[in-house]
Motif scaffolding. Structure first.
Motif: not given
Length: 116
Positions: A89-101
């Motif tokens: 979940l931590v990895h997915f959340a970090k990846q999601t924020l990265w993509e949003m940026a």
């Protein structure tokens, strides 16, 4: 990732400022249209101008505001998942924020080291 969340919130704030400016332009266009609406041969032109100014396309301020609100909710959920401590979940959340940026990757405050 806190820096990335701060970066994203700052971009959302900038987008909300754009919305406020364009909402004011819309109000001004409606006020200006009322003057021309009193002149019969100008009514069609005034209506067309207002329709173009108010728009309902991708740059419609109402759509942009809804998009910002949705992204803020995603950001909060990602931050909650990062606090869970569950690696996937931590990895997915970090990846999601990265993509949003990514749309703001050319912004001077963007940092490549945020990539998960």
């Amino acid at each position: 990732m806190t820096d990335l969340a701060t970066f994203l919130n700052a971009r959302f704030d900038e987008a909300e400022e754009w919305v406020k400016k364009h909402e004011q332009k819309k109000a001004d266009a409606i006020d200006g249209m009322s003057i021309y609406a009193k002149i019969p041969h100008m009514q069609a032109a005034a209506a067309l101008g207002a329709a173009v100014s108010l728009g309902a396309g991708p740059a419609d301020p109402r759509r942009v505001q809804r998009d910002i609100e949705a992204k803020r909710r995603i950001l909060v959920r990602c931050q909650e998942e990062m606090l869970s401590g569950i690696p996937r979940l931590v990895h997915f959340a970090k990846q999601t924020l990265w993509e949003m940026a990514q749309p703001d990757a050319d912004h001077p405050d963007f940092r490549e080291e945020w990539k998960p």
